[in-house]
Design a protein around this motif. Structure first.
Motif, PDB file in Angstrom:
ATOM      1  N   SER A   1       0.805  -1.220   0.000  1.00 53.52           N
ATOM      2  CA  SER A   1       0.000   0.000   0.000  1.00 53.52           C
ATOM      3  C   SER A   1       0.839   1.271   0.000  1.00 53.52           C
ATOM      4  N   LEU A   2       2.162   1.153   0.191  1.00 50.93           N
ATOM      5  CA  LEU A   2       3.038   2.319   0.237  1.00 50.93           C
ATOM      6  C   LEU A   2       4.059   2.269  -0.889  1.00 50.93           C
ATOM      7  N   LEU A   3       4.534   3.440  -1.284  1.00 48.38           N
ATOM      8  CA  LEU A   3       5.600   3.522  -2.273  1.00 48.38           C
ATOM      9  C   LEU A   3       6.852   2.865  -1.695  1.00 48.38           C
ATOM     10  N   PRO A   4       7.430   1.852  -2.358  1.00 49.40           N
ATOM     11  CA  PRO A   4       8.553   1.132  -1.769  1.00 49.40           C
ATOM     12  C   PRO A   4       9.842   1.939  -1.762  1.00 49.40           C
ATOM     13  N   LEU A   5      10.748   1.569  -0.884  1.00 51.53           N
ATOM     14  CA  LEU A   5      12.098   2.124  -0.878  1.00 51.53           C
ATOM     15  C   LEU A   5      12.962   1.188  -1.709  1.00 51.53           C
ATOM     16  N   VAL A   6      13.554   1.716  -2.782  1.00 54.29           N
ATOM     17  CA  VAL A   6      14.233   0.852  -3.757  1.00 54.29           C
ATOM     18  C   VAL A   6      15.734   1.091  -3.848  1.00 54.29           C
ATOM     19  N   GLY A   7      16.294   1.944  -2.997  1.00 58.15           N
ATOM     20  CA  GLY A   7      17.736   2.133  -2.987  1.00 58.15           C
ATOM     21  C   GLY A   7      18.196   3.306  -3.831  1.00 58.15           C
ATOM     22  N   ASP A   8      19.529   3.413  -3.967  1.00 59.70           N
ATOM     23  CA  ASP A   8      20.137   4.561  -4.629  1.00 59.70           C
ATOM     24  C   ASP A   8      19.737   4.650  -6.100  1.00 59.70           C
ATOM     25  N   GLU A   9      19.820   5.889  -6.627  1.00 62.06           N
ATOM     26  CA  GLU A   9      19.553   6.117  -8.046  1.00 62.06           C
ATOM     27  C   GLU A   9      20.528   5.299  -8.894  1.00 62.06           C
ATOM     28  N   ARG A  10      20.000   4.708  -9.964  1.00 66.06           N
ATOM     29  CA  ARG A  10      20.814   3.878 -10.859  1.00 66.06           C
ATOM     30  C   ARG A  10      20.087   3.726 -12.177  1.00 66.06           C
ATOM     31  N   GLN A  11      20.755   3.105 -13.150  1.00 67.54           N
ATOM     32  CA  GLN A  11      20.110   2.837 -14.429  1.00 67.54           C
ATOM     33  C   GLN A  11      19.000   1.811 -14.234  1.00 67.54           C
ATOM     34  N   ASN A  12      17.955   1.938 -15.041  1.00 61.87           N
ATOM     35  CA  ASN A  12      16.788   1.054 -14.932  1.00 61.87           C
ATOM     36  C   ASN A  12      16.212   1.079 -13.522  1.00 61.87           C
ATOM     37  N   MET A  13      16.157   2.271 -12.955  1.00 59.05           N
ATOM     38  CA  MET A  13      15.640   2.460 -11.595  1.00 59.05           C
ATOM     39  C   MET A  13      14.155   2.120 -11.549  1.00 59.05           C
ATOM     40  N   PRO A  14      13.738   1.179 -10.688  1.00 57.26           N
ATOM     41  CA  PRO A  14      12.307   0.891 -10.557  1.00 57.26           C
ATOM     42  C   PRO A  14      11.602   2.033  -9.842  1.00 57.26           C
ATOM     43  N   LYS A  15      10.276   2.076  -9.942  1.00 57.93           N
ATOM     44  CA  LYS A  15       9.533   3.132  -9.265  1.00 57.93           C
ATOM     45  C   LYS A  15       9.633   2.937  -7.755  1.00 57.93           C
ATOM     46  N   GLY A  16       9.997   3.996  -7.068  1.00 53.31           N
ATOM     47  CA  GLY A  16      10.117   3.899  -5.624  1.00 53.31           C
ATOM     48  C   GLY A  16      10.987   5.002  -5.067  1.00 53.31           C
ATOM     49  N   LEU A  17      11.100   5.019  -3.757  1.00 53.55           N
ATOM     50  CA  LEU A  17      11.879   6.037  -3.063  1.00 53.55           C
ATOM     51  C   LEU A  17      13.370   5.725  -3.139  1.00 53.55           C
ATOM     52  N   PRO A  18      14.214   6.729  -3.358  1.00 51.30           N
ATOM     53  CA  PRO A  18      15.637   6.492  -3.587  1.00 51.30           C
ATOM     54  C   PRO A  18      16.452   6.292  -2.309  1.00 51.30           C
ATOM     55  N   PHE A  19      15.946   5.450  -1.408  1.00 57.78           N
ATOM     56  CA  PHE A  19      16.651   5.132  -0.170  1.00 57.78           C
ATOM     57  C   PHE A  19      16.543   3.632   0.073  1.00 57.78           C
ATOM     58  N   GLN A  20      17.520   3.091   0.807  1.00 59.18           N
ATOM     59  CA  GLN A  20      17.434   1.693   1.215  1.00 59.18           C
ATOM     60  C   GLN A  20      16.556   1.587   2.457  1.00 59.18           C
ATOM     61  N   LEU A  21      15.744   0.546   2.512  1.00 59.63           N
ATOM     62  CA  LEU A  21      14.786   0.388   3.593  1.00 59.63           C
ATOM     63  C   LEU A  21      15.472   0.384   4.953  1.00 59.63           C
ATOM     64  N   GLU A  22      16.529  -0.415   5.096  1.00 59.66           N
ATOM     65  CA  GLU A  22      17.172  -0.518   6.408  1.00 59.66           C
ATOM     66  C   GLU A  22      17.790   0.808   6.832  1.00 59.66           C
ATOM     67  N   HIS A  23      18.322   1.563   5.867  1.00 59.29           N
ATOM     68  CA  HIS A  23      18.905   2.861   6.197  1.00 59.29           C
ATOM     69  C   HIS A  23      17.827   3.836   6.657  1.00 59.29           C
ATOM     70  N   TYR A  24      16.681   3.815   5.986  1.00 54.22           N
ATOM     71  CA  TYR A  24      15.617   4.747   6.362  1.00 54.22           C
ATOM     72  C   TYR A  24      15.046   4.404   7.735  1.00 54.22           C
ATOM     73  N   LEU A  25      14.828   3.126   8.001  1.00 54.51           N
ATOM     74  CA  LEU A  25      14.309   2.741   9.318  1.00 54.51           C
ATOM     75  C   LEU A  25      15.297   3.105  10.421  1.00 54.51           C
TER      76      LEU A  25
END
Length: 328
Positions: free
Chosen positions: A220-244
């Motif tokens: 139900s939430l926009l996922p955290l998908v990690g740092d910006e990169r090529q072929n970046m999937p839709k999501g927030l540009p942070f790693q989940l464990e780092h954000y938590l």
């Protein structure tokens, strides 16, 4: 002077926006009214469910939210690319989940044959619906009107329940986005209605933590998908464990008994975003009050001003100090 909403939202500048809606006078959205003693806690579930359900209909994703006693916060991502790919049938199907579709639309859904003029008229109307389904103002309208009707019916009264306009802030870069999300997720901690993020009911951080235990992310939430990169999937540009880790660390420093004590190991995301720990703690206490419209580095704000034909923006000095890579 209050600016029109269209002058504050530009997808060329950013797809991320922080919105806040507050009750009028002393109206309670949820929680316990200390004067009357009446408990409105159940209304938290009303707004959380409505918010998440609307996100499934609109081309908007929820990055963070927090439902408080007389207001709520939500950080939204406008997914215009997905909306542009919707077929005519999908646009109609989504719109009729919110409002009654036109006669032409109902005939189209039944499989009736439409002549060329009728089909053109339906496509023209559907293009308006498609635009509205990517519009933050329409999202907030559908959310607030529904809650106001329920609350007024329960209170056996009429009249305004919400303030006339919701507040919005454009989050122009990763620094502003990370600071705002943490600010939103830590609202119950600052208000002293929760001791830890995992115990902060009706917040996005609690929802993320509960699912993270099993190594997943909430659908139900926009996922955290990690740092910006090529072929970046839709999501927030942070790693989940780092954000938590970041939210937990920030929350511990909001405790008045520990204010000003800086942890030795700064979360990796702070180092990557180039924000000092001192400035980060300040943002977690004052994000909403210090910024009024456009939020990001000074460079990002200037660029957005050029796109929106704005000559000046409130808080530019704070953007330069707290959100620029080399603060002055």
């Amino acid at each position: 002077m209050t600016l029109p909403r269209s002058s504050q939202i530009s997808l060329d500048a950013t797809p991320y926006y922080h919105c806040v809606s507050r009750c009028v006078r002393r109206a309670f959205l949820c929680g316990r009214d200390t004067e009357s003693g009446k408990d409105y806690e159940h209304r938290r579930e009303w707004i959380e469910n409505r918010m998440l359900n609307l996100a499934e209909v609109f081309a908007l994703d929820i990055a963070a939210y927090a439902v408080m006693s007389n207001h709520y916060h939500v950080v939204l991502y406008i997914d215009k690319k997905s909306a542009d790919k919707w077929s005519l049938l999908e646009v109609i199907d989504r719109w009729q989940k919110l409002f009654k579709a036109s006669n032409l639309a109902q005939r189209y859904l039944r499989g009736d044959t439409l002549d060329r003029c009728e089909l053109k008229a339906l496509e023209d109307v559907a293009s308006i619906w498609r635009e509205r389904l990517t519009d933050i103002s329409w999202f907030m309208r559908c959310l607030n009107e529904s809650i106001a009707r329920q609350a007024n019916a329960e209170d056996k009264c009429t009249g305004h329940f919400w303030e006339g306009r919701f507040k919005s802030q454009a989050l122009l870069d990763e620094r502003a986005l990370a600071a705002c999300m943490a600010y939103v997720d830590l609202n119950p901690i600052r208000a002293n209605i929760a001791k830890t993020p995992e115990n902060s009911d009706y917040t996005s951080i609690q929802r993320r933590i509960r699912v993270a235990i099993s190594g997943e992310q909430p659908k139900s939430l926009l996922p955290l998908v990690g740092d910006e990169r090529q072929n970046m999937p839709k999501g927030l540009p942070f790693q989940l464990e780092h954000y938590l880790e970041l939210v937990d660390w920030s929350g511990r420093h909001l405790d008045p008994r520990k204010r000003g004590v800086i942890a030795e190991n700064i979360p990796p995301i702070l180092e990557r975003l180039g924000i000092s720990s001192e400035h980060w703690l300040y943002l977690n206490r004052n994000f909403e009050s210090r910024f009024k419209g456009l939020v990001g580095s000074a460079e990002a704000v200037r660029s957005a001003c050029n796109q929106l034909n704005k000559r000046w923006v409130h808080g530019i000095n704070d953007c330069r100090r707290y959100l620029s890579a080399t603060p002055c």
